[in-house]
Structure formats: C-alpha cells, structure tokens
Design a protein around this motif. Structure first.
Motif, PDB file in Angstrom:
ATOM      1  N   MET A   1      16.589  10.366   3.938  1.00 18.12           N
ATOM      2  CA  MET A   1      15.718  10.430   5.089  1.00 18.12           C
ATOM      3  C   MET A   1      14.304  10.748   4.603  1.00 18.12           C
ATOM      4  N   HIS A   2      13.335  10.017   5.118  1.00 12.74           N
ATOM      5  CA  HIS A   2      11.936  10.195   4.751  1.00 12.74           C
ATOM      6  C   HIS A   2      11.213  10.787   5.958  1.00 12.74           C
ATOM      7  N   VAL A   3      10.674  11.998   5.783  1.00 12.12           N
ATOM      8  CA  VAL A   3      10.077  12.760   6.880  1.00 12.12           C
ATOM      9  C   VAL A   3       8.575  12.899   6.655  1.00 12.12           C
ATOM     10  N   LEU A   4       7.813  12.773   7.732  1.00  6.26           N
ATOM     11  CA  LEU A   4       6.368  12.974   7.703  1.00  6.26           C
ATOM     12  C   LEU A   4       6.036  14.203   8.537  1.00  6.26           C
ATOM     13  N   ALA A   5       5.244  15.109   7.960  1.00  3.38           N
ATOM     14  CA  ALA A   5       4.784  16.296   8.683  1.00  3.38           C
ATOM     15  C   ALA A   5       3.257  16.317   8.655  1.00  3.38           C
ATOM     16  N   PRO A   6       2.610  15.796   9.700  1.00  5.63           N
ATOM     17  CA  PRO A   6       1.151  15.875   9.773  1.00  5.63           C
ATOM     18  C   PRO A   6       0.734  17.296  10.149  1.00  5.63           C
ATOM     19  N   LEU A  31       9.884  14.635   1.838  1.00  2.00           N
ATOM     20  CA  LEU A  31       8.880  15.104   2.790  1.00  2.00           C
ATOM     21  C   LEU A  31       7.488  14.693   2.345  1.00  2.00           C
ATOM     22  N   ASP A  32       6.741  14.063   3.260  1.00  2.00           N
ATOM     23  CA  ASP A  32       5.317  13.789   3.078  1.00  2.00           C
ATOM     24  C   ASP A  32       4.562  14.707   4.030  1.00  2.00           C
ATOM     25  N   VAL A  33       3.602  15.451   3.497  1.00  2.00           N
ATOM     26  CA  VAL A  33       2.763  16.336   4.300  1.00  2.00           C
ATOM     27  C   VAL A  33       1.344  15.797   4.220  1.00  2.00           C
ATOM     28  N   VAL A  34       0.733  15.516   5.376  1.00  2.00           N
ATOM     29  CA  VAL A  34      -0.621  14.955   5.375  1.00  2.00           C
ATOM     30  C   VAL A  34      -1.514  15.666   6.381  1.00  2.00           C
ATOM     31  N   HIS A  35      -2.791  15.671   6.047  1.00  2.00           N
ATOM     32  CA  HIS A  35      -3.830  16.116   6.961  1.00  2.00           C
ATOM     33  C   HIS A  35      -4.808  14.950   7.073  1.00  2.00           C
ATOM     34  N   ILE A  36      -5.004  14.451   8.284  1.00  2.00           N
ATOM     35  CA  ILE A  36      -5.890  13.309   8.498  1.00  2.00           C
ATOM     36  C   ILE A  36      -7.281  13.827   8.828  1.00  2.00           C
ATOM     37  N   THR A  37      -8.259  13.350   8.086  1.00  4.42           N
ATOM     38  CA  THR A  37      -9.623  13.829   8.258  1.00  4.42           C
ATOM     39  C   THR A  37     -10.616  12.756   7.832  1.00  4.42           C
ATOM     40  N   LEU A  66      -4.417  14.605   1.653  1.00  2.98           N
ATOM     41  CA  LEU A  66      -5.357  14.185   2.676  1.00  2.98           C
ATOM     42  C   LEU A  66      -5.186  12.701   2.934  1.00  2.98           C
ATOM     43  N   ALA A  67      -5.292  12.317   4.184  1.00  5.92           N
ATOM     44  CA  ALA A  67      -5.357  10.900   4.544  1.00  5.92           C
ATOM     45  C   ALA A  67      -6.707  10.724   5.214  1.00  5.92           C
ATOM     46  N   PHE A  68      -7.571   9.957   4.601  1.00  8.26           N
ATOM     47  CA  PHE A  68      -8.929   9.797   5.115  1.00  8.26           C
ATOM     48  C   PHE A  68      -9.004   8.672   6.123  1.00  8.26           C
ATOM     49  N   ASP A  69      -9.727   8.931   7.199  1.00  6.76           N
ATOM     50  CA  ASP A  69     -10.037   7.933   8.201  1.00  6.76           C
ATOM     51  C   ASP A  69     -11.527   8.063   8.487  1.00  6.76           C
ATOM     52  N   VAL A  70     -12.298   7.190   7.895  1.00  6.11           N
ATOM     53  CA  VAL A  70     -13.748   7.301   8.038  1.00  6.11           C
ATOM     54  C   VAL A  70     -14.228   6.961   9.437  1.00  6.11           C
ATOM     55  N   GLY A  71     -13.350   6.492  10.283  1.00  4.53           N
ATOM     56  CA  GLY A  71     -13.762   6.118  11.633  1.00  4.53           C
ATOM     57  C   GLY A  71     -13.638   7.215  12.665  1.00  4.53           C
ATOM     58  N   LEU A  88       0.822   5.518   9.098  1.00  2.15           N
ATOM     59  CA  LEU A  88       1.517   6.119   7.954  1.00  2.15           C
ATOM     60  C   LEU A  88       3.026   5.919   8.073  1.00  2.15           C
ATOM     61  N   VAL A  89       3.539   6.038   9.292  1.00  2.00           N
ATOM     62  CA  VAL A  89       4.977   5.821   9.528  1.00  2.00           C
ATOM     63  C   VAL A  89       5.372   4.424   9.054  1.00  2.00           C
TER      64      VAL A  89
END
Length: 131
Positions: A1-6, A31-37, A66-71, A88-89
C-alpha cells in the motif's frame, strides 16, 4: 500500500502524519510525506524537521519533502492545494491519502475551500481524515 500524507504545519496535519506512520507500519506500506508550497524558508525547514522527527519516532524511514507549485503565490487556496495533492496521487500511484482537517469556519470554507474536501470529493483514492 502506498500512502500519501500531505502536511501544512498545523497540529491536525501532524496528528494525521502520526496516524499515517502507524497505518503504513501496520499494513507494511510505503509512506510519502509532502508539504506543498511556492517558497522555501527557515520555517519550512522547521516544518520538515518536525515531520522527520514524527516519522523517526514511529519507526518510518520516510523522508518528508517539498512539492513546489509556483502558481499558488502565497495565497494558498485550499482547492488548488487539493488539486496538487490529487496530481501527486496520480503521478505516484497512491492508494490512500491521510490528511488532517481544520474544520474552519463557514466563511473560510466558502471563500478558500478545503484541500481535504477537494480530495474527498474527487473520489479517486481512499482518504482517512484526522481531526
């Protein structure tokens, strides 16, 4: 199982991260842990260090990133963040998302929306919501 925790730095997102660490351990998942900024500064590094501490304490070898979103330009409309999470999902073939939920007041939710609600309403992946 692949889990994402933003995570967003809130207490509820860290409660969700603690749950996600236990969940992936119990089900032998990844587990993938991300912060979108859209920027990186000292406060973001502190947030990531806190996330690394939670992961290590739970026995997870996940490396928060970090997951960057310049918009999003510091005006982080929650529905935009929710769409970024859904990307990301799809990109990472995520099976389950574990997210915190602030609750928020009615005006905040009408104007800004909720990243958690955006992910749930998309109905693309299983979601655990941690208050």
């Amino acid at each position: 199982m692949h889990v994402l925790a933003p995570i967003d730095g809130s207490d509820c997102s860290f409660r969700a991260l603690e749950f996600a660490v236990e969940f992936t351990d119990r089900y032998d998942g990844t587990l993938d842990v991300v912060h979108i900024t859209d920027y990186e500064d000292e406060s973001i590094e502190q947030l990531l260090e806190r996330a690394r501490t939670v992961c290590r304490a739970g026995g997870s070898d996940s490396t928060p990133e970090l997951a960057f979103d310049v918009g999003i330009y510091r005006m982080r409309y929650a529905n935009k963040i929710g769409k970024d999470i859904l990307e990301l999902v799809a990109d990472r073939d995520i099976d389950h998302v574990v997210m915190g939920h602030h609750g928020g007041n009615t005006v905040d939710r009408l104007v800004i929306g909720s990243a958690t609600e955006t992910v749930i309403r998309a109905n693309r992946v299983a979601v655990s919501v941690i208050p």
